[in-house]
Design an enzyme around this catalytic site. Structure first.
Site, PDB file in Angstrom:
ATOM      1  CB  CYS A 102      -0.979  -0.047   1.165  1.00  0.00           C
ATOM      2  SG  CYS A 102      -2.399   1.056   0.948  1.00  0.00           S
TER       3      CYS A 102
ATOM      4  CG  HIS B 290      -3.660  -3.620   3.564  1.00  0.00           C
ATOM      5  ND1 HIS B 290      -2.507  -3.228   4.202  1.00  0.00           N
ATOM      6  CD2 HIS B 290      -4.204  -2.503   3.025  1.00  0.00           C
ATOM      7  CE1 HIS B 290      -2.358  -1.930   4.073  1.00  0.00           C
ATOM      8  NE2 HIS B 290      -3.372  -1.450   3.357  1.00  0.00           N
TER       9      HIS B 290
END
Length: 480
Positions: A328, A425
C-alpha cells in the site's frame, strides 16, 4: 435485547479482547450478537461488507460473532495523520480531515451518526456488546463524549470496567476510575473484570474482597494471561517473533503513521521466520526481506524513513541481493514520485520516491475500499485480501504486475525480481500465498500458518476463558 458496554481504566486494558471473548461466548450459545464501538482512533482498519471502513479490532469481534463486519459496528473512525489532526470516517465513509479542536466541536453532529448506527444494530441483533475507548475518567474529554459514559448514558447501557493487572496498580486503577465518575455513572457501572492475571488466584483473594467491600460492586471475573494469543490489534505493535529454527529474517521499519501492521501477524507466528520491527534509533538488523508497510501519511513517513538513514540501509540490502516488498503506502514509496496536489494526507506538494520501481503515484480523493481475491502471478497462487487506499499509480513498472485481481492487475515487480509491491493488505493471511511470497524472498520451506484458522482457535480460547473465569450467571442476571 441484551446490551453491555465494556470500558477500561486505561488504553490497552483489554477491552477489545474482553468484547471479542463475550461475543464468541454469546454466539456459541445461539444468540444473534454483534459488536459496537461508537468511536475508535486507530490506523488498523478493515473493509466491511457494505463497502465501508471500520477499526480492525471491531472487524475481529464481528468474526467472533460469526457475522460479516458492517460499518454500523464502528460509526466513527479517526485515523491520525499528524499529532494534531486525523482523517474522520463516519459510518464507513471518509468525511474529511480535521484538526483535534475542530473534531471536538463536530462531536455533537457525530453523535447523531453514532445513535443512528446503534439503533440499526439493535434492530437486527439480540445482543450488542459495546466497547469503550481509552478511559471514562479522562476528564478533559468528557464534554460531548460519544466514546464512553456519554454514550452509555445516552442509550441507558450497563457498563463493566476492565483493568490490566499485568501492568500493576490494578486496585488503584479500578477504584480511582470509579471515584472520578459522577454518581449516575458510578451507578451504571455494574462491576469489574481484572485482566491478564498470572499466578495463584488465592493470593489475590484478599484484594478482591477489599475491592468489593470498598465499592459495593462485584468482581465478575479474573481473566488469566493467555500466552501465545495473537489477535488483530488496534494500534500497538506487538513483540516480534523469533524462532530457533527460523531461516528467513524479515525486517519492517516502524513508521510514525504505519497502518494495518496486522499484515505481519502471520509472520510473527511463522516457525521459519524471524520478524523484526525496527524503531527509531535502533541498529538495522540482518535481513533477507525488508517490508515497507502501509502508511496514513505516506510522504511524511517517507521523509522520516530518510531521516533515519533507512533508505541507505535498504539500498545496501538490495546491493547484496536482498528482497524488498512494499504494501500500500510502502508500495507507493518504491516509485519515483508521490504527488499530493490536494493535500489529502498533509500539506499539498510532491515527494521524490525511493526510485526502485519506474512508476509514480498521485493521491486523489475517493478511497478504494474492497475485499478481493486473485492470484499471486509469479507462482499463480490463489490470494485474498483487502484494499484501503487513496492514489492512482502509473508507470512502466506496472507492465510487470504482482497480482491479478479479477480482470484487473495490481502492483509491480522490478526487472531484476528483487523489488515488488502492491496495494493489497492481508498478503500473508492465506498460507499458500504466504508460502509463495516467502519463497520469492528466499525461504525454501512451506510452513506458513493458516491465519484464518488461527484466529478462530484463539477466539474459541477466549470464550473458553470466559466459561472458566467469569461469573456469567451473575452478569446476565444484572443485564437482563
Amino acid at each position: 435485547m441484551l446490551t453491555l458496554m465494556v470500558q477500561g481504566c486505561t488504553s490497552d486494558a483489554g477491552k477489545s479482547t474482553v468484547v471479542a471473548a463475550l461475543c464468541r461466548w454469546f454466539a456459541r450459545r445461539g444468540y444473534s450478537v454483534a459488536p459496537f464501538k461508537p468511536q475508535n482512533m486507530a490506523l488498523n482498519s478493515a473493509v466491511t461488507v457494505d463497502g465501508g471502513e471500520i477499526g480492525r479490532s471491531t472487524a475481529l469481534q464481528a468474526l467472533a460473532c460469526g457475522i460479516e463486519p458492517h460499518s454500523d459496528m464502528n460509526p466513527v473512525l479517526l485515523k491520525p495523520q499528524t499529532d494534531m489532526g486525523a482523517q474522520v470516517i463516519i459510518r464507513g465513509q471518509v468525511l474529511g480531515n480535521m484538526q483535534a479542536l475542530d473534531y471536538h466541536a463536530y462531536k455533537k453532529t457525530a453523535s447523531e451518526a453514532v445513535l443512528a448506527a446503534w439503533e440499526a444494530l439493535c434492530s437486527r441483533y439480540d445482543v450488542v456488546i459495546v466497547e469503550g475507548a481509552g478511559s471514562p475518567a479522562e476528564i478533559n474529554l468528557r464534554d460531548n463524549d460519544i466514546a464512553n459514559m456519554g454514550f452509555a448514558e445516552r442509550v441507558d447501557c450497563p457498563v463493566i470496567l476492565v483493568a490490566d493487572i499485568d501492568r500493576g496498580g490494578v486496585f488503584a486503577h479500578l477504584v480511582g476510575t470509579l471515584d472520578l465518575l459522577p454518581e449516575s455513572e458510578q451507578q451504571r457501572t455494574l462491576g469489574f473484570v481484572i485482566n491478564r492475571f498470572r499466578g495463584d488466584l488465592s493470593l489475590l483473594q484478599g484484594g478482591l474482597d477489599w475491592l468489593e467491600a470498598r465499592t459495593e460492586k462485584p468482581v465478575f471475573g479474573v481473566l488469566p494471561y493467555l500466552h501465545g494469543l495473537t489477535l488483530d490489534a488496534e494500534d500497538a505493535v506487538d513483540e516480534q517473533g523469533d524462532h530457533e529454527e527460523a531461516s528467513l529474517n524479515v525486517v519492517v521499519p516502524v513508521l510514525p503513521r504505519m497502518s494495518n501492521h496486522n499484515d505481519f501477524d502471520p509472520l510473527r507466528l511463522h516457525p521459519k521466520v524471524n520478524l523484526h520491527f525496527v524503531k527509531m534509533g535502533e541498529p538495522w538488523p540482518q535481513a533477507d526481506l525488508v517490508i515497507l508497510p502501509g502508511s496514513k501519511a505516506t510522504r511524511a513517513d517517507l521523509a522520516f524513513l530518510r531521516e533515519q538513514g533507512w533508505d541507505k540501509q535498504i539500498q545496501r540490502h538490495l546491493r547484496y541481493g536482498g528482497k524488498v516488498l512494499g504494501i500500500c503506502g510502502g508500495f507507493q514509496m518504491l516509485g519515483e514520485r508521490i504527488d499530493d496536489p490536494e493535500g489529502l494526507e498533509s500539506e499539498p506538494g510532491s515527494s521524490e520516491g525511493l526510485g526502485w520501481l519506474s512508476m509514480s503515484t498521485r493521491l486523489v480523493a475517493g478511497k478504494q475500499l474492497r475485499n478481493v481475491t486473485g492470484l499471486f502471478l509469479p507462482s499463480d497462487t490463489p490470494i485474498h485480501g483487502y484494499e484501503i487506499h487513496n492514489g492512482v499509480t502509473e508507470g512502466a513498472a506496472l507492465s510487470r504486475p504482482m497480482l491479478r485481481l479479477g480482470d484487473d492487475h495490481d502492483g509491480a515487480i522490478s526487472a531484476d525480481g528483487q523489488v515488488m509491491g502492491c496495494y493489497l493488505h492481508g498478503l500473508f493471511d492465506h498460507a499458500p500465498a504466504a508460502d509463495s511470497i516467502l519463497q520469492w524472498a528466499g525461504l525454501r520451506t512451506a510452513a506458513a500458518v493458516d491465519y484464518d484458522a488461527h484466529r478462530q482457535q484463539d477466539l474459541d480460547r477466549l470464550a473458553d476463558m470466559i466459561d472458566a473465569s467469569m461469573d456469567m450467571t451473575l452478569l446476565l442476571s444484572q443485564i437482563q
